[in-house]
Enzyme design. Structure first.
Site: not given
Length: 351
Positions: A27, A48, A93, A131, A149, A217, A310
């Site tokens: 970041r 990501e 994965y 995404y 996400d 909220c 999964t």
């Protein structure tokens, strides 16, 4: 409760982010970004993809290792796929790793090493869905894109008191999140939402008193914030079963083979074995599994290992023998090249 414009949350959220942004290796901080430092699209994309269904804590050291080994998308594209799959071991994965390599090759060969800067163009690349395209477009290129996400879905469900359960609520949540994305600082905004969900608006016991968006909220106003988002009751995972044959030489090396590309753990090293049958087929099929074994004498049962994928749960019976055969042999020092399931099988055979 007063309804606010969709983008009303941007200003207070960005103020909170400026003071509370997580420090992450991929970041660019809000202060550095304000000073003109721009994120590297390659690093954003790599992080990501690695973060899909994997925690930040697990990804951080693996991200650093990947970046040290392949510092640019061209370097990753030039790497043998087997090396990329080996480096990926333990992250699960493996289709992500294959798509990661395929995407790097396409960017290097068809885009001159430069990432496209729009969501539509990004989604045309291997392994990049809605995404990930939104995240890259927003974070790397400051496009007003949504990156919904799990954290963003949770924050959005609570802000708007969306009680429809997931996954059916996803289209509505994604539309609400997209409508709220601001034109100013969209990259910081996307990361601010992720951070808010990860540190304040958490799945259990959200810290509403610390939230910069409390006044917006609706779930908080109704006293149902901790109950959202609702989720449909999960169905039990179907079960499959198979047999792995672990042939070990006197020096400790094990006979392995490359699994076909279009099956689970495709393209990775594994042990010879049967297909993974569902419950309806395994009793008859397992009556004569020996036809799938390498030519060796003295096969004995070594136990069973379990592994959850999964979409199904696997019970893998392990058979072991000592001997020699033609094929590829994996030295004991290279067991980290095996996927987790196959390491379990080897440990069971060697026990």
């Amino acid at each position: 409760m007063v309804d606010h414009p969709p983008n009303a949350i941007a200003a207070p959220l960005l103020r909170w982010y400026d003071e509370n942004a997580r420090v992450l290796p991929w970041r660019v901080s809000p202060a550095a970004r304000a000073a003109g430092d721009r994120p590297d699209p390659y690093k954003v994309w790599l992080s990501e993809i690695m973060l899909q269904q994997t925690t930040v804590a697990a990804v951080a050291p693996r991200y650093a290792a990947f970046l040290e080994r392949w510092p640019t998308v061209e370097a990753l594209a030039a790497a043998p796929l087997d090396d990329v799959l080996g480096e990926w071991a333990g992250l699960g994965y493996y289709a992500r790793a294959r798509n990661l390599h395929a995407c790097a090759v396409e960017i290097a060969e068809r885009h001159g090493g430069a990432f496209p800067n729009t969501e539509d163009a990004l989604r045309a690349l291997p392994g990049i869905g809605a995404y990930t395209a939104g995240a890259i477009a927003a974070i790397a290129f400051d496009r007003p894109a949504s990156a919904p996400d799990g954290n963003v879905e949770r924050v959005t469900a609570r802000l708007h008191a969306v009680e429809e359960p997931l996954p059916g609520a996803k289209p509505r949540l994604h539309a609400l999140a997209a409508a709220a994305a601001p034109k100013k600082r969209p990259g910081d905004y996307a990361q601010a939402l992720m951070d808010l969900g990860a540190t304040v608006c958490t799945p259990k016991s959200p810290s509403c008193l610390l939230c910069p968006l409390t006044e917006f909220c609706k779930a908080r106003a109704r006293g149902i914030a901790a109950d959202l988002p609702r989720k449909e009751k999960k169905k039990p995972k179907p079960e499959r079963r198979g047999v792995a044959f672990v042939l070990i030489r006197p020096d400790g090396a094990a006979l392995v083979e490359r699994r076909p590309a279009k099956i689970m753990l495709g393209g990775l090293l594994g042990f010879p074995g049967t297909p993974w049958w569902d419950r309806a087929g395994w009793e008859a099929a397992l009556a004569a599994p020996q036809r799938y074994a390498p030519a060796a004498a003295g096969w004995e049962e070594a136990g069973t290992v379990s592994h959850v994928f999964t979409h199904f749960r696997l019970e893998l019976d392990v058979r072991r023998a000592r001997g020699e055969a033609a094929g590829e042999w994996l030295d004991p020092s290279r067991t980290d090249e095996l996927p987790t399931l196959m390491r379990k099988a080897l440990e069971r055979a060697a026990a």
